[in-house]
Design an enzyme around this catalytic site. Structure first.
Site, mmCIF file in Angstrom:
data_model
loop_
_atom_site.group_PDB
_atom_site.id
_atom_site.type_symbol
_atom_site.label_atom_id
_atom_site.label_comp_id
_atom_site.label_asym_id
_atom_site.label_seq_id
_atom_site.Cartn_x
_atom_site.Cartn_y
_atom_site.Cartn_z
ATOM 1 N N CYS A 107 0.806 -1.173 -0.052
ATOM 2 C CA CYS A 107 -0.108 0.029 0.122
ATOM 3 C C CYS A 107 0.937 1.321 -0.068
ATOM 4 C CB CYS A 107 -1.129 -0.122 1.209
ATOM 5 S SG CYS A 107 -0.128 -0.358 2.887
ATOM 6 N N HIS A 143 -2.529 6.511 4.455
ATOM 7 C CA HIS A 143 -1.239 6.549 4.856
ATOM 8 C C HIS A 143 -0.770 8.169 4.298
ATOM 9 C CE1 HIS A 143 -1.263 2.841 6.143
ATOM 10 N NE2 HIS A 143 -0.803 2.048 5.084
#
Length: 431
Positions: A219, A333
């Protein structure tokens, strides 16, 4: 002239086209009176072709066999289209999701509802404990969870693996071998395998057609790639230094639950929460430790960013250093990235390139406090990029920037579904 082209199957007058398969047919320039259509350039389906067999034979003679063969799609492409039509009954794709009740599996189902993939049947594979339960899948209907079975997975057109690496190692290649479906694996099991493409569709989507087993990047890497790739095309990246600020959902549903419960415990009871998912309690804390530490002092998460960036950009020696930190946010994130380039950089030109890149949103107006943040990136398909500025370290050949993206979407589910769209676009399926 005779042309061998893909035709879109139709259901009948006034009905929508079958969004499932392309048929192969011949196109002949004939008078409209000859076939009863309004267009002089008629497209003949298999039934109409029988009425014009003589014309077809004459045309074949006139153009020569070699010319026809050169226009026929490859054996692999024809087999793929034929197999897809048989397996899904001409009505769409049969899609399987392994790990359907996990954080990534749930998001894959959500993204499929908005995707251009023509899903006719959805199979949700779960643990034996969850099998038999009903799951609401929005416009895709209510689907009963089922325990994973190899024959059920292999009879799909595409299978998403939102499971751990051990499961992928045991089953991924068995699912897709021979005449099996496309398998898109979200684990790290095959990301660095030489014969398995590691794909971010906007960057190297053409690799999808080279393998039926395709790896989804980590990710953190996927989010960074959205900004790095367009800049690499412009200036050539020489080295990258990155610090990541990763949400609890990077550890799955269990990570988000531990953070939520921990915040309640500290805020209401004033006591230190338990930590089972993370190395230390995460609420009101940051933890510079994600995955196992390696012999070189980096964690495996940090090395994944190095290894995967090199593979996706096809730069096997590119220096990339990362420090990965877990922070107490639920989703999205964030990453602070410093880049040195081979060529001098024009900051305005770089911003223009980032603003125009697919899958990327430039959020960079510091005068009004506009910059990438988890709060604004959560739930969004595009990765936010901002704080773009000339580097004080690398000067005219350097940039500093900040990116933020929903790692359950671009970092996992969305990227996986985009890979599937790329695969079936290449195979002739209407997407």
């Amino acid at each position: 002239a005779l042309h061998f082209t893909p035709l879109q199957a139709t259901r009948g007058p006034g009905q929508a086209p079958c969004a499932s398969r392309a048929l192969w047919g011949f196109s002949l320039p004939l008078p409209k009176e000859a076939c009863g259509l309004e267009r002089p350039d008629c497209i003949l389906n298999m039934s109409a072709m029988r009425q014009f067999s003589v014309l077809l034979a004459l045309s074949l003679v006139s153009i020569g066999a070699d010319a026809l063969v050169s226009r026929i799609p490859s054996k692999r492409a024809r087999m793929s289209v034929a197999r897809q039509m048989v397996m899904s009954g001409g009505e769409g794709l049969t899609v399987g999701v392994a790990g359907a009740t996990g954080a990534v599996g749930v998001e894959i189902v959500n993204v499929l509802q908005k995707s251009s993939l023509p899903v006719s049947e959805l199979r949700l594979f779960s643990s034996a404990r969850s099998a038999g339960k009903q799951q609401d899948c929005g416009k895709l209907g209510t689907v009963e969870l089922e325990e994973f079975q190899m024959d059920r997975a292999r009879s799909c057109d595409v299978v998403f693996l939102a499971v751990g690496g051990d499961f992928s190692v045991d089953f991924a290649k068995k699912i897709c071998e021979n005449d099996g479906p496309v398998v898109i694996d979200n684990s790290s099991a095959f990301r660095m395998a030489e014969d398995v493409p590691l794909v971010v569709p906007e960057i190297n989507g053409k690799l999808c057609k080279k393998s039926k087993l395709i790896a989804n990047p980590n990710c953190t890497t996927a989010i960074a790639m959205m900004a790095l790739a367009p800049l690499h095309r412009l200036y050539g990246i020489k080295r990258v230094i990155m610090s990541t600020y990763q949400a609890a959902s990077g550890a799955g549903a269990a990570g988000m639950e531990e953070l939520n419960e921990g915040v309640k415990t500290m805020a209401v009871e004033g006591t230190a929460p338990e930590n089972k998912v993370f190395a230390h309690p995460l609420p009101f804390n940051v933890i510079p430790h994600i995955d196992k530490f390696q012999d070189n002092g980096y964690t495996k998460e940090e090395m994944k960013v190095t290894w995967e960036t090199r593979k996706i950009l096809n730069e096997p020696e590119l220096p990339v250093s990362c420090t990965a930190v877990r922070i107490p946010t639920l989703r999205a994130h964030a990453e602070a990235i410093t880049i040195e380039f081979e060529k001098p950089v024009d900051v305005d030109e770089a911003k223009t390139a980032l603003a125009s890149a697919s899958g990327l949103k430039l959020v960079d107006d510091v005068s009004s406090n506009q910059y990438p943040m988890p709060l604004t990136a959560t739930g969004e398909y595009d990765v936010e990029v901002g704080r773009v500025r000339r580097s004080l370290i690398f000067e005219d050949k350097g940039l500093d920037l900040f990116v933020c993206g929903d790692q359950l979407l671009r970092g996992a589910a969305l990227n996986a579904v985009l890979i599937a769209e790329e695969c079936f676009a290449e195979s002739g399926v209407a997407v």
